[in-house]
Motif scaffolding. Sequence first.
Motif, PDB file in Angstrom:
ATOM      1  N   VAL A  73       0.844  -1.166   0.099  1.00 22.10           N
ATOM      2  CA  VAL A  73       0.094   0.148   0.202  1.00 22.10           C
ATOM      3  C   VAL A  73       1.019   1.442  -0.087  1.00 22.10           C
ATOM      4  O   VAL A  73       1.735   1.456   0.921  1.00 22.10           O
ATOM      5  CB  VAL A  73      -1.050  -0.008   1.319  1.00 22.10           C
ATOM      6  N   ALA A  74       0.629   1.948  -1.013  1.00 20.47           N
ATOM      7  CA  ALA A  74       1.535   3.220  -1.352  1.00 20.47           C
ATOM      8  C   ALA A  74       1.003   4.380  -0.244  1.00 20.47           C
ATOM      9  O   ALA A  74      -0.481   4.608  -0.378  1.00 20.47           O
ATOM     10  CB  ALA A  74       1.669   3.880  -2.535  1.00 20.47           C
ATOM     11  N   GLN A  75       1.758   4.851   0.730  1.00 20.20           N
ATOM     12  CA  GLN A  75       1.237   5.698   1.730  1.00 20.20           C
ATOM     13  C   GLN A  75       1.425   7.313   1.278  1.00 20.20           C
ATOM     14  O   GLN A  75       2.456   7.463   0.549  1.00 20.20           O
ATOM     15  CB  GLN A  75       1.689   5.515   3.131  1.00 20.20           C
ATOM     16  N   ASP A  76       0.805   8.031   1.661  1.00 20.98           N
ATOM     17  CA  ASP A  76       0.863   9.430   1.213  1.00 20.98           C
ATOM     18  C   ASP A  76       0.330  10.336   2.651  1.00 20.98           C
ATOM     19  O   ASP A  76       0.011   9.788   3.494  1.00 20.98           O
ATOM     20  CB  ASP A  76      -0.208   9.952   0.284  1.00 20.98           C
ATOM     21  N   THR A  77       0.343  11.562   2.606  1.00 23.93           N
ATOM     22  CA  THR A  77       0.115  12.561   3.865  1.00 23.93           C
ATOM     23  C   THR A  77      -1.513  12.033   4.330  1.00 23.93           C
ATOM     24  O   THR A  77      -1.609  12.287   5.287  1.00 23.93           O
ATOM     25  CB  THR A  77       0.346  14.017   3.434  1.00 23.93           C
ATOM     26  N   GLN A  78      -2.320  12.216   3.225  1.00 24.17           N
ATOM     27  CA  GLN A  78      -3.592  11.946   3.666  1.00 24.17           C
ATOM     28  C   GLN A  78      -4.029  10.646   4.420  1.00 24.17           C
ATOM     29  O   GLN A  78      -4.675  10.455   5.226  1.00 24.17           O
ATOM     30  CB  GLN A  78      -4.465  11.986   2.231  1.00 24.17           C
ATOM     31  N   SER A  79      -3.360   9.600   3.566  1.00 24.27           N
ATOM     32  CA  SER A  79      -3.566   8.101   4.206  1.00 24.27           C
ATOM     33  C   SER A  79      -2.833   8.286   5.801  1.00 24.27           C
ATOM     34  O   SER A  79      -3.351   7.589   6.466  1.00 24.27           O
ATOM     35  CB  SER A  79      -3.126   7.018   3.353  1.00 24.27           C
ATOM     36  N   VAL A  80      -1.841   8.641   5.969  1.00 24.33           N
ATOM     37  CA  VAL A  80      -1.174   8.480   6.963  1.00 24.33           C
ATOM     38  C   VAL A  80      -1.918   9.293   8.140  1.00 24.33           C
ATOM     39  O   VAL A  80      -1.912   8.779   9.287  1.00 24.33           O
ATOM     40  CB  VAL A  80       0.386   9.150   7.066  1.00 24.33           C
ATOM     41  N   ALA A  81      -2.338  10.396   7.973  1.00 25.37           N
ATOM     42  CA  ALA A  81      -3.189  11.288   8.651  1.00 25.37           C
ATOM     43  C   ALA A  81      -4.293  10.467   9.141  1.00 25.37           C
ATOM     44  O   ALA A  81      -4.828  10.507  10.241  1.00 25.37           O
ATOM     45  CB  ALA A  81      -3.504  12.773   8.179  1.00 25.37           C
ATOM     46  N   GLU A  82      -5.055   9.868   8.218  1.00 27.73           N
ATOM     47  CA  GLU A  82      -6.349   9.135   8.537  1.00 27.73           C
ATOM     48  C   GLU A  82      -5.916   8.118   9.623  1.00 27.73           C
ATOM     49  O   GLU A  82      -6.762   7.725  10.468  1.00 27.73           O
ATOM     50  CB  GLU A  82      -7.059   8.627   7.457  1.00 27.73           C
ATOM     51  N   MET A  83      -4.941   7.371   9.247  1.00 26.82           N
ATOM     52  CA  MET A  83      -4.579   6.337  10.000  1.00 26.82           C
ATOM     53  C   MET A  83      -4.200   6.458  11.544  1.00 26.82           C
ATOM     54  O   MET A  83      -4.406   5.753  12.285  1.00 26.82           O
ATOM     55  CB  MET A  83      -3.515   5.444   9.537  1.00 26.82           C
ATOM     56  N   MET A  84      -3.349   7.776  11.421  1.00 24.40           N
ATOM     57  CA  MET A  84      -3.102   8.201  12.890  1.00 24.40           C
ATOM     58  C   MET A  84      -4.388   8.638  13.819  1.00 24.40           C
ATOM     59  O   MET A  84      -4.126   8.251  14.801  1.00 24.40           O
ATOM     60  CB  MET A  84      -2.153   9.496  12.675  1.00 24.40           C
TER      61      MET A  84
END
Length: 393
Positions: A125-136
């Motif tokens: 899964v390629a992570q980006d700023t948005q996906s990391v923020a949602e997971m956090m």
Amino acid sequence: MKLPSLRRARPTELPGITGVVRLDRRTKNLTKRLKPGEIAVIDHVDLDRVSAEALVDCKVSAVVNVADSISGRYPNLGPEILVGAGVPLVDGVGREVFAVLHEGERVRVHDGALYRGDEVVAKGVAQDTQSVAEMMDDARAGLSTQLEAFTANTLDYLRRERDLLLDGVGVPEIHTHMDGRHVLIVVRGYDYRDDLVALKPYIREYRPVLIGVDGGADALVENGYVPDLIVGDMDSVRDETLKSGAEVVVHAYRDGRAPGSERLERLGVESIEFPATGTSEDVAMLLADSKGASLIVAVGTHNSLVEFLDKGRSGMASTFITRLRVGAKLVDAKGVGRLYRSRVSTFQIVALVVAGLFALGMAMVAIDADEVLWSILRARWNDFTYWIRELFT
């Protein structure tokens, strides 16, 4: 008749990031051999801040994690640092990649997949700023569970190390004198580089005992200091630093195992073992406290609950208790850097020099000094100004 020039068609450049791959299941070991532009393959659940900062410092072109950089157990800080620095992050490609790839091969990362030539080696899964923020955000919801586990680990550590914490039972005898002195403990952790730079005036004036915890000893050497004491399991400190003449204390397990001792024996370095539960930075603090240090300044250590949890280890509960044990004599380097000022200010030095020159000039006028004496004084003045320039540069 002029024939048209024939141009060789350039091959279409494949999309994504291409580079030499480096693999290691321990991120700490991998960062020692990574070079700028290479692709790092790691196995690091809940990537922490220190590891992420080390990867960014290595100037990697991409990071591929066989595990989940954010598992959701707690809001770890590493992935935000990577994507914030513009480093592509691919998660969950599976541990099989360690058996398929060989270090030094050229690979390509594109759209969550890892390629060797045209072959897809692994997908994630390629992570980006948005996906990391949602997971956090999701991870913060599970913080209460981690706090309960942290509390349980704290109580367990208190039961196992009660004698050491309360009475100092098991602290070894060392040659380094600390009684009544300041002690500076350096861990290669959060902001250690900036803190060491900020503490230069303090170190120059107070000359504290310098303790390097594993790689923290290398950090001292890199900043021009020689450690008095090296504490740790010796897995991340250079051979040259271990041979610098510092006293060495090996952090051993309670069952008697001390893996670091084997390495020291091969190097011909004498050492003392300190069996204790917890982390090596705990051992360094307890050692300094038990040997009578009047003040302990900590560089790169953990000083907040978020940082304790960010390490993702149950052993971090020991650091919390150790700080309580050491008490008021323990201060963070950032606090020292903000509060400390040299006891002799630049204004006082200038005022003293001006007053001395004025008195000397008045004395020369009073005794009607001749030209030869004035020339001697001018030469001495030039020597003095040169010395001042050298002092401040």
